[in-house]
Scaffold this motif. Structure first.
Motif, PDB file in Angstrom:
ATOM      1  N   GLY A 155      50.946  33.552  43.410  1.00 28.42           N
ATOM      2  CA  GLY A 155      52.153  34.201  43.898  1.00 28.42           C
ATOM      3  C   GLY A 155      52.615  33.637  45.220  1.00 28.42           C
ATOM      4  O   GLY A 155      52.209  32.558  45.653  1.00 28.42           O
ATOM      5  N   ASP A 156      53.477  34.397  45.885  1.00 27.60           N
ATOM      6  CA  ASP A 156      54.066  34.019  47.167  1.00 27.60           C
ATOM      7  C   ASP A 156      54.134  35.316  47.968  1.00 27.60           C
ATOM      8  O   ASP A 156      54.897  36.220  47.619  1.00 27.60           O
ATOM      9  N   GLU A 157      53.350  35.418  49.026  1.00 29.19           N
ATOM     10  CA  GLU A 157      53.124  36.717  49.671  1.00 29.19           C
ATOM     11  C   GLU A 157      54.375  37.500  50.062  1.00 29.19           C
ATOM     12  O   GLU A 157      54.399  38.719  49.891  1.00 29.19           O
ATOM     13  N   PRO A 158      55.437  36.889  50.585  1.00 37.67           N
ATOM     14  CA  PRO A 158      56.629  37.696  50.898  1.00 37.67           C
ATOM     15  C   PRO A 158      57.248  38.353  49.666  1.00 37.67           C
ATOM     16  O   PRO A 158      57.963  39.342  49.779  1.00 37.67           O
ATOM     17  N   PHE A 159      56.967  37.799  48.476  1.00 43.31           N
ATOM     18  CA  PHE A 159      57.494  38.344  47.233  1.00 43.31           C
ATOM     19  C   PHE A 159      56.440  39.159  46.474  1.00 43.31           C
ATOM     20  O   PHE A 159      56.761  40.109  45.759  1.00 43.31           O
ATOM     21  N   GLY A 160      55.182  38.769  46.606  1.00 40.12           N
ATOM     22  CA  GLY A 160      54.108  39.449  45.879  1.00 40.12           C
ATOM     23  C   GLY A 160      53.344  38.473  45.011  1.00 40.12           C
ATOM     24  O   GLY A 160      53.338  37.264  45.244  1.00 40.12           O
ATOM     25  N   GLY A 161      52.698  38.995  43.974  1.00 43.73           N
ATOM     26  CA  GLY A 161      51.925  38.146  43.079  1.00 43.73           C
ATOM     27  C   GLY A 161      50.910  38.951  42.300  1.00 43.73           C
ATOM     28  O   GLY A 161      51.121  40.131  42.008  1.00 43.73           O
ATOM     29  N   ALA A 162      49.797  38.313  41.996  1.00 43.08           N
ATOM     30  CA  ALA A 162      48.733  38.965  41.236  1.00 43.08           C
ATOM     31  C   ALA A 162      47.435  38.240  41.541  1.00 43.08           C
ATOM     32  O   ALA A 162      47.443  37.083  41.968  1.00 43.08           O
ATOM     33  N   PHE A 163      46.317  38.929  41.334  1.00 39.47           N
ATOM     34  CA  PHE A 163      45.042  38.238  41.504  1.00 39.47           C
ATOM     35  C   PHE A 163      43.993  38.777  40.543  1.00 39.47           C
ATOM     36  O   PHE A 163      44.118  39.867  39.984  1.00 39.47           O
ATOM     37  N   ILE A 164      42.950  37.957  40.361  1.00 42.38           N
ATOM     38  CA  ILE A 164      41.792  38.290  39.532  1.00 42.38           C
ATOM     39  C   ILE A 164      40.573  38.267  40.431  1.00 42.38           C
ATOM     40  O   ILE A 164      40.382  37.334  41.222  1.00 42.38           O
ATOM     41  N   VAL A 165      39.740  39.303  40.323  1.00 40.27           N
ATOM     42  CA  VAL A 165      38.541  39.405  41.147  1.00 40.27           C
ATOM     43  C   VAL A 165      37.374  38.726  40.435  1.00 40.27           C
ATOM     44  O   VAL A 165      37.081  39.053  39.284  1.00 40.27           O
ATOM     45  N   PRO A 166      36.711  37.784  41.087  1.00 39.04           N
ATOM     46  CA  PRO A 166      35.544  37.153  40.462  1.00 39.04           C
ATOM     47  C   PRO A 166      34.470  38.188  40.122  1.00 39.04           C
ATOM     48  O   PRO A 166      34.281  39.169  40.849  1.00 39.04           O
ATOM     49  N   GLY A 167      33.777  37.956  39.035  1.00 39.82           N
ATOM     50  CA  GLY A 167      32.720  38.870  38.625  1.00 39.82           C
ATOM     51  C   GLY A 167      33.222  39.928  37.671  1.00 39.82           C
ATOM     52  O   GLY A 167      33.140  39.780  36.451  1.00 39.82           O
ATOM     53  N   GLY A 168      33.768  40.994  38.216  1.00 34.75           N
ATOM     54  CA  GLY A 168      34.266  42.085  37.383  1.00 34.75           C
ATOM     55  C   GLY A 168      35.539  41.755  36.638  1.00 34.75           C
ATOM     56  O   GLY A 168      35.862  42.390  35.636  1.00 34.75           O
ATOM     57  N   MET A 171      42.158  42.797  37.346  1.00 39.68           N
ATOM     58  CA  MET A 171      43.449  42.118  37.475  1.00 39.68           C
ATOM     59  C   MET A 171      44.428  43.073  38.140  1.00 39.68           C
ATOM     60  O   MET A 171      44.664  44.173  37.644  1.00 39.68           O
ATOM     61  N   LEU A 172      44.988  42.661  39.273  1.00 38.60           N
ATOM     62  CA  LEU A 172      45.868  43.519  40.040  1.00 38.60           C
ATOM     63  C   LEU A 172      47.193  42.837  40.320  1.00 38.60           C
ATOM     64  O   LEU A 172      47.241  41.626  40.581  1.00 38.60           O
ATOM     65  N   PHE A 173      48.263  43.634  40.275  1.00 41.97           N
ATOM     66  CA  PHE A 173      49.608  43.166  40.593  1.00 41.97           C
ATOM     67  C   PHE A 173      49.923  43.558  42.027  1.00 41.97           C
ATOM     68  O   PHE A 173      49.580  44.657  42.481  1.00 41.97           O
ATOM     69  N   LEU A 174      50.603  42.666  42.756  1.00 37.35           N
ATOM     70  CA  LEU A 174      50.837  42.866  44.183  1.00 37.35           C
ATOM     71  C   LEU A 174      52.310  42.761  44.537  1.00 37.35           C
ATOM     72  O   LEU A 174      53.065  42.015  43.899  1.00 37.35           O
ATOM     73  N   GLN A 175      52.683  43.487  45.582  1.00 38.22           N
ATOM     74  CA  GLN A 175      53.966  43.263  46.222  1.00 38.22           C
ATOM     75  C   GLN A 175      53.854  43.772  47.657  1.00 38.22           C
ATOM     76  O   GLN A 175      52.941  44.548  47.969  1.00 38.22           O
ATOM     77  N   PRO A 176      54.705  43.300  48.570  1.00 36.37           N
ATOM     78  CA  PRO A 176      54.612  43.756  49.955  1.00 36.37           C
ATOM     79  C   PRO A 176      54.685  45.275  50.065  1.00 36.37           C
ATOM     80  O   PRO A 176      55.448  45.926  49.340  1.00 36.37           O
TER      81      PRO A 176
END
Length: 209
Positions: A155-168, A171-176
């Motif tokens: 993603g692009d932090e001023p707009f948001g994005g998503a990430f995956i946590v290693p291990g578990g 999956m999370l969706f992000l926005q400022p």
């Protein structure tokens, strides 16, 4: 309602290791898995509520009215949860298809709300850090174990994005956290970044309830 600060670091999920790679090489596996789990949870409860509602019309017994009402509201609620989870999974998938996954560490646990909302910051930023609102695609409201060690972010932090946590593999969706406050950073992003954010579905704020 904000979770008390003294609870913030202790509320961690007990998610088992993900049945797919969580090293940033298989976001499609993560998306498919979250779709399957959302459907399984839906099918676990929806038929029960449907039966409670249908029996009211089959048996024609007035005293079953409260049970039928419970069934009706239960069906609506499970459909609402399914729609929300599938929507978040689709949002994450769109981001992953547009941006490359990059490992970001450390991740700061900035805060948590009782509405299953987490607030994070990436510690490798220069200048003013962005506080990002994070929503788990399956509606879990606890901190993924090991999240502070780093995540695979797209993603692009001023707009948001998503990430995956290693291990578990959460999956999370992000926005400022404060969309209006970060508007100046998006205005300075340039047409290429804006166009890319538009393709990823993060050019405008999403409703994360």
């Amino acid at each position: 309602m904000t979770v008390p600060e003294r609870w913030k670091d202790g509320l961690e999920s007990d998610t088992p290791p993900a049945p797919y790679p969580t090293d940033g090489t298989d976001f499609q596996g993560a998306v498919r898995y979250h779709h399957r789990v959302a459907l399984k949870r839906f099918l676990k409860f929806f038929p029960v509520f449907l039966l409670l509602w249908v029996q009211l019309f089959v048996l024609h017994l007035d005293y079953l009215l409260p049970v039928g009402i419970v069934g009706m509201f239960g069906m609506v609620w499970t459909l609402f949860l399914l729609a929300g989870r599938l929507s978040l999974a689709r949002k994450c998938s769109k981001v992953f298809r547009t941006y490359p996954l990059e490992f970001r560490t450390p991740v700061e646990k900035y805060g948590m709300e009782s509405t299953h909302t987490l607030y994070v910051r990436f510690g490798d930023q220069t200048g003013t850090p962005f506080t990002l609102r994070a929503k788990d695609a399956l509606g879990r409201g606890r901190w993924p174990v090991g999240i502070t060690d780093g995540v695979w972010f797209a993603g692009d932090e001023p707009f948001g994005g998503a990430f995956i946590v290693p291990g578990g593999g959460e999956m999370l969706f992000l926005q400022p956290r404060d969309w209006a406050e970060t508007e100046k950073y998006r205005k300075d992003a340039g047409p290429e970044r804006v166009e890319k954010a538009n393709r990823a579905g993060i050019k405008r704020p999403a409703r994360l309830k």
